[in-house]
Design a protein around this motif. Structure first.
Motif, short mmCIF file in Angstrom:
data_model
loop_
_atom_site.label_atom_id
_atom_site.label_comp_id
_atom_site.label_asym_id
_atom_site.label_seq_id
_atom_site.Cartn_x
_atom_site.Cartn_y
_atom_site.Cartn_z
N MET A 164 63.67 -46.68 -9.69
CA MET A 164 64.03 -45.40 -9.12
C MET A 164 63.47 -45.22 -7.71
O MET A 164 64.07 -44.55 -6.89
CB MET A 164 63.56 -44.26 -10.03
CG MET A 164 63.89 -42.90 -9.44
SD MET A 164 63.80 -41.56 -10.60
CE MET A 164 62.30 -40.79 -10.13
N VAL A 214 65.84 -45.97 -4.92
CA VAL A 214 66.86 -44.93 -4.75
C VAL A 214 66.27 -43.74 -4.00
O VAL A 214 66.89 -43.21 -3.08
CB VAL A 214 67.42 -44.48 -6.13
CG1 VAL A 214 68.34 -43.29 -5.98
CG2 VAL A 214 68.12 -45.63 -6.82
N VAL A 215 65.07 -43.35 -4.36
CA VAL A 215 64.41 -42.22 -3.68
C VAL A 215 64.17 -42.56 -2.22
O VAL A 215 64.43 -41.73 -1.34
CB VAL A 215 63.11 -41.82 -4.40
CG1 VAL A 215 62.35 -40.76 -3.62
CG2 VAL A 215 63.40 -41.33 -5.82
N GLN A 231 71.84 -34.60 -4.48
CA GLN A 231 71.51 -35.94 -4.99
C GLN A 231 70.01 -36.10 -5.19
O GLN A 231 69.57 -36.68 -6.18
CB GLN A 231 72.00 -37.02 -4.04
CG GLN A 231 73.47 -37.29 -4.09
CD GLN A 231 73.82 -38.45 -3.17
OE1 GLN A 231 73.84 -38.29 -1.96
NE2 GLN A 231 74.06 -39.60 -3.76
N SER A 269 68.98 -34.14 -8.27
CA SER A 269 69.41 -34.84 -9.50
C SER A 269 68.57 -36.08 -9.77
O SER A 269 68.20 -36.34 -10.92
CB SER A 269 70.88 -35.26 -9.38
OG SER A 269 71.70 -34.14 -9.25
N THR A 270 68.26 -36.82 -8.73
CA THR A 270 67.51 -38.06 -8.89
C THR A 270 66.08 -37.79 -9.33
O THR A 270 65.52 -38.50 -10.17
CB THR A 270 67.53 -38.87 -7.58
OG1 THR A 270 68.88 -39.15 -7.24
CG2 THR A 270 66.75 -40.16 -7.72
#
Length: 105
Positions: A1, A4-5, A97, A100-101
């Motif tokens: 993750m 993505v962050v 986004q 949500s992430t």
């Protein structure tokens, strides 16, 4: 993750710059020390994103500390940027986004 962050944080910085919401000058320490959510009594939302949110998330990532498990910036962003109309839609989508992430279901 975390990858993505990191990507989303880079995108957020890029979008703030593209929308000309990126400041060259940092706010005063007293303004940054606000205890209200989003420092809404002392900063504009784009300043909070740049000088509070982004540095905090980068610090957490760098130190391999847990990321926030619940983030809800979008409702405030929609209100704060309402006067800008559709121009800031890409920024709002990016904030959604991020929310949500970072929000663990």
């Amino acid at each position: 993750m975390s990858d993505v962050v990191k990507y989303l944080l880079i995108q957020l910085e890029t979008e703030l710059k593209q929308q000309q919401l990126w400041s060259i000058t940092a706010p005063d320490d007293a303004d940054l020390a606000s205890t209200t959510p989003f420092c809404c009594d002392t900063l504009r939302l784009e300043q909070w994103l740049q000088f509070v949110f982004l540095p905090k998330l980068w610090r957490l990532l760098q130190n391999r500390q847990p990321l926030p498990a619940k983030v809800s910036i979008l409702p405030y962003a929609e209100e704060a940027f309402k006067a800008q109309g559709q121009r800031l839609q890409p920024l709002l989508q990016l904030i959604q986004q991020i929310d949500s992430t970072l929000t663990v279901q």
